[in-house]
Design an enzyme around this catalytic site. Structure first.
Site, PDB file in Angstrom:
ATOM      1  NE  ARG A  55     -79.239  10.260 -20.479  1.00 22.89           N
ATOM      2  CZ  ARG A  55     -80.460  10.039 -19.990  1.00 22.89           C
ATOM      3  NH1 ARG A  55     -80.866  10.665 -18.939  1.00 22.89           N
ATOM      4  NH2 ARG A  55     -81.261   9.151 -20.556  1.00 22.89           N
ATOM      5  CB  THR A  56     -76.625  11.589 -26.845  1.00 24.06           C
ATOM      6  OG1 THR A  56     -76.326  10.616 -25.852  1.00 24.06           O
ATOM      7  CG2 THR A  56     -75.451  11.743 -27.782  1.00 24.06           C
ATOM      8  CE  LYS A  84     -90.670  10.530 -48.562  1.00 23.71           C
ATOM      9  NZ  LYS A  84     -90.070  11.721 -49.187  1.00 23.71           N
ATOM     10  NE  ARG A 105     -77.899   7.602 -29.383  1.00 20.53           N
ATOM     11  CZ  ARG A 105     -78.050   7.723 -28.061  1.00 20.53           C
ATOM     12  NH1 ARG A 105     -79.242   7.536 -27.511  1.00 20.53           N
ATOM     13  NH2 ARG A 105     -77.024   8.022 -27.294  1.00 20.53           N
ATOM     14  CG  HIS A 133     -72.513   6.751 -26.752  1.00 17.83           C
ATOM     15  ND1 HIS A 133     -72.301   8.022 -27.248  1.00 17.83           N
ATOM     16  CD2 HIS A 133     -73.660   6.825 -26.024  1.00 17.83           C
ATOM     17  CE1 HIS A 133     -73.289   8.811 -26.843  1.00 17.83           C
ATOM     18  NE2 HIS A 133     -74.123   8.109 -26.105  1.00 17.83           N
TER      19      HIS A 133
HETATM   20  N1   CP Z   1     -76.078   8.584 -22.207  1.00 20.36           N
HETATM   21  C1   CP Z   1     -76.904   8.483 -23.257  1.00 20.36           C
HETATM   22  O1   CP Z   1     -76.499   8.097 -24.358  1.00 20.36           O
HETATM   23  O2   CP Z   1     -78.200   8.846 -23.002  1.00 20.36           O
HETATM   24  P1   CP Z   1     -79.328   9.013 -24.101  1.00 20.36           P
HETATM   25  O3   CP Z   1     -79.618   7.645 -24.666  1.00 20.36           O
HETATM   26  O4   CP Z   1     -80.500   9.614 -23.390  1.00 20.36           O
HETATM   27  O5   CP Z   1     -78.805   9.910 -25.178  1.00 20.36           O
END
Ligand code: CP
Length: 304
Positions: A55-56, A84, A105, A133
């Site tokens: 999603r993110t 590396k 991320r 998040h």
């Molecule tokens: N909600 C969320 O962070 O989903 P993903 O891990 O799929 O990005």
């Protein structure tokens, strides 16, 4: 008020005031009704995902494309020069010099702050380990407002792995700006970190601890479910605690207006038959990621 987010990083939900959160939510509502297909024409987003995401990553990339911008990036760190031995700081310093804005991320807590320090262009945290998040929180708040018309005066339960759940941590810190009552549902070994409850106490937010969803279901307006974050566990017991399994029969005792949220992915913590009930808002919540991230990108890039 305008341009207050221009050029800013978003690493922690603490980086945003309540006014700034409200500005993003209002802008997202406008984005949903009045798309701006050329707003970010000529801008480039670096989408740097060192940890899995559906999603993110895809909603950030869709948001950029929907506003006419371009995207470069990677969906796993193993295909970058991190393999590396390149330091994250060096990598993000270079990436920042290629683009107008970056999203990262990474499995390590604090990695997004490091990336933001390294990059001359703004960096958005898309999840750093079990820490935060913040952009998930924005779409969580957006979904609550959309369904319940407000955030103040709500009773909100958070259930599951509250210890490792970064979406839960950021959401609680954001909810501290509002007049809410919180219920934490988890076994003791997965309880919410003290750093979060300390902050809630400071802001005067009332909260309580519970072992089962059953105890809180009649009282709450929002039930925020979370999965066991298996990837953050060192031991092998990663089963969902029985008190944190939501069954359709629980809903017989719920308010008619209850909304169930979940950042997803869902494992076994929400019975699938709940998906088609009016209580289930988690798929809409996931879809809201695009207008919310469109708003955020446009505001940070100074185009609104
Ligand atoms: N909600 C969320 O962070 O989903 P993903 O891990 O799929 O990005």
């Amino acid at each position: 008020m305008k341009r207050m987010l221009q050029g800013r990083d978003l690493v922690s939900i603490h980086d945003l005031s309540k006014n700034e959160i409200e500005l993003i939510l209002t802008t997202a509502r406008k984005m949903q009704t009045n798309p701006r297909p050329d707003l970010l024409k000529g801008c480039i987003l670096a989408s740097c995902f060192f940890e899995p995401s559906t999603r993110t990553r895809l909603s950030f990339e869709a948001a950029m494309h929907r506003l006419g911008g371009s995207v470069i990036g990677f969906a796993e760190g193993g295909i970058t020069s991190a393999k590396k031995g390149e330091a994250l700081f060096d990598a993000m310093k270079i990436v920042g010099s290629y683009v107008d804005i970056g999203v990262i991320r990474h499995p390590q807590e604090g990695s997004a702050r490091l990336a933001a320090d390294a990059s001359a262009t703004p960096i958005i945290n898309a999840g750093d380990g079990a820490n935060q998040h913040p952009t998930q929180t924005l779409l969580d708040l957006y979904t609550i407002q959309q369904h319940l018309g407000k955030i103040d005066d709500l009773h909100i339960a958070l259930s599951g792995d509250l210890k490792h759940g970064r979406t839960v941590h950021s959401l609680c810190l954001a909810l501290a700006h509002y007049d809410v009552r919180l219920y934490f549902v988890s076994p003791e070994n997965l309880t919410i970190p003290e750093a979060i409850t300390h902050e809630l106490k400071k802001k005067g937010v009332k909260f309580s601890f519970h072992a089962t969803i059953d105890e809180v279901i009649p009282k709450v307006d929002v039930l925020y479910m979370s999965r066991i974050q298996k990837e953050r566990f060192s031991d092998s017991n990663t089963e969902t605690p029985s008190g944190c399994l939501l069954k359709k029969k629980h809903l017989e005792r719920a308010k008619k207006t209850l909304r169930i949220l979940h950042a997803l992915p869902r494992l076994d913590e929400i019975e699938k038959s709940i998906d088609t009930t009016p209580f289930a808002s988690y798929f809409e919540q996931a879809a809201n990621a695009v207008p919310v991230r469109m708003a955020l990108l446009a505001l940070i890039l100074g185009k609104l």
